[in-house]
Design an enzyme around this catalytic site. Structure first.
Site, PDB file in Angstrom:
ATOM      1  N   ASP A  12       0.807  -1.227   0.000  1.00 18.89           N
ATOM      2  CA  ASP A  12       0.000   0.000   0.000  1.00 18.89           C
ATOM      3  C   ASP A  12       0.835   1.271   0.000  1.00 18.89           C
ATOM      4  OD1 ASP A  12      -2.749  -1.157   0.186  1.00 18.89           O
ATOM      5  OD2 ASP A  12      -2.002  -1.910   2.108  1.00 18.89           O
ATOM      6  N   HIS A  42      -3.684  -2.135  -6.190  1.00 24.73           N
ATOM      7  CA  HIS A  42      -2.847  -1.005  -6.583  1.00 24.73           C
ATOM      8  C   HIS A  42      -3.739   0.105  -7.128  1.00 24.73           C
ATOM      9  CE1 HIS A  42       0.687  -4.038  -7.270  1.00 24.73           C
ATOM     10  NE2 HIS A  42       0.214  -4.058  -6.045  1.00 24.73           N
TER      11      HIS A  42
END
EC number: 6.3.4.4
Length: 416
Positions: A12, A42
């Site tokens: 992340d 993503h």
């Protein structure tokens, strides 16, 4: 020169946005995915406001950059179809035309996902923070039954796929009980449609692709979750370092190592349980996450100050990085109390460096995890210029800066 993008944290950190920016360079031929599978998330926001969470398609797809799913990927055709539908809604007319898949990539099925969830539920309060999508079970099954583990290429053969899925379902049912999953025949029909929609390739394809232009090799998750070097057992069944990407290019006959680009945030985040030494619950209000939140299987999304100790460990685990991408550079302005942690207090001692061991010693990694679960931040700083501070700490220049979801700026030769 080809470029490999790896997250130096727990995931992340902004790999998707970085890959999307790099893939817009005119001589980039494709994005190559080299680990993970449908559990990746993503997030990419384009300048015109379109948002997509990339899982299996490469993060350059919104710009029309092709994706190749390598043999190190775990491919879920059902999740891929849902992702393709969302891409069409965002203006990508034929997502599958931009996709090639290695025939030997492991196949993730509803039976893997159902087994994953049953196993995680059985852990009770000792959950590992799985995404619940079956990627770990896919790897586990392939290790235990290498001759029977279905692959993407098997989707083109209905008789073979029927046999493999029935065997897989029965083995999981015998071990774990009834599975919450559709009939085998329904899965086979859906997987056959996948085989017709995508281009399945062999090992020679990447050899040709690497000679058609520069490649951006997109990693998933983060180095601190690596199957061998992460903080066991709160890890993934995947190699999250640069190793897989470099293996693929070596097999393709590329003589030079690709540029290693490590991605970090200005603050450290983690989805789910496991060590997070710099976690600070008060940061959540100042640094809201529009695209990250609690997950049913992963658990809470946890925010903390920049953890220089853990990130330096990740760099050492990888054997060094050539350059850095620093994302969320707007965060220190929005949250002036954001700091960098340079050392931990662990069992009455100051720890400024985590020891790196050989891959495969999971008992050693578990012992390190136990120490980190009791660690507390001990040494702090508040930098005047975050890119310079992070560059000095991790020993590499910053070549990509991100100040927001759609604002990635190249500050050096990030590609080539």
């Amino acid at each position: 020169m080809h470029t490999t993008v790896v997250d130096l944290g727990y995931g992340d950190a902004g790999k998707g946005a970085v890959v999307a920016r790099l893939s817009r360079e005119p001589d980039v031929a494709a994005v190559v995915r080299f680990n993970g599978g449908p559990q990746a998330a993503h997030n990419v926001v384009t300048p015109d406001g379109r948002h997509h969470t990339f899982a299996q398609f490469g993060s350059g797809t919104l710009h029309g950059t092709p994706t190749h799913l390598s043999r190190f990927m775990s491919v879920d055709p059902l999740a891929l179809a849902a992702e393709a539908d969302h891409l069409r809604a965002l203006g990508v007319p034929s997502p599958y035309d931009l996709l090639t898949v290695d025939r030997t990539a492991r196949l993730v099925t509803p039976y893997h996902a159902a087994a994953n969830r049953l196993r995680e539920q059985a852990r009770g309060n000792g959950r590992h923070g799985s995404c619940g999508m079956g990627v770990g079970e896919t790897a586990r099954y392939a290790l235990a039954h290498p001759d029977d583990a279905p692959t993407a290429g098997d989707c083109a053969s209905r008789p073979r796929l029927l046999r493999l899925l029935r065997l897989l379902r029965d083995r999981f049912s015998d071990e774990l009980g009834p599975l919450d999953a559709p009939p085998v025949e329904a899965c086979v029909t859906a997987f056959a449609a996948f085989a017709r929609a995508v281009t399945l390739t062999d090992g020679a394809y990447l050899h040709r692709l690497a000679r058609g232009g520069r490649l951006v090799l997109e990693g998933a998750q983060g180095v601190l979750l690596d199957e061998w070097h992460g903080f066991h057992p709160y890890t993934t069944w995947s190699t999250t370092t640069f190793a897989n990407a470099e293996t693929l290019l070596a097999e393709a006959g590329v003589p030079d190592r690709p540029r290693r680009l490590g991605v970090v945030r200005t603050y450290t985040v983690r989805h789910g349980p496991g060590p997070h030494v710099t976690q600070d619950t008060e940061l959540a209000a100042a640094l809201p996450e529009p695209h990250n939140g609690p997950g049913r299987w992963q658990g809470a999304f946890r925010i903390g100050h920049f953890d220089a100790v853990a990130h330096a460990y990740a760099v050492e685990v990888c054997g060094g990085v050539d350059a850095l991408a620093v994302t969320h550079l707007d965060a220190p302005q929005r949250c002036p109390g954001l700091r960098i942690c340079h050392g931990y207090a662990v069992e009455g001692r100051l720890v400024e460096r985590l020891p790196v061991g050989p891959p495969g010693d999971l008992e050693r990694q578990a012992a390190l995890t136990r120490r980190l679960l009791g660690a507390r931040p001990a040494v702090w700083s508040t930098p005047q210029h975050w890119p310079s501070a992070i560059s000095a700490l991790l020993g590499a220049p910053v070549v990509v800066e991100s100040h927001g979801p759609a604002q990635q700026m190249l500050t050096g030769a990030a590609v080539g």
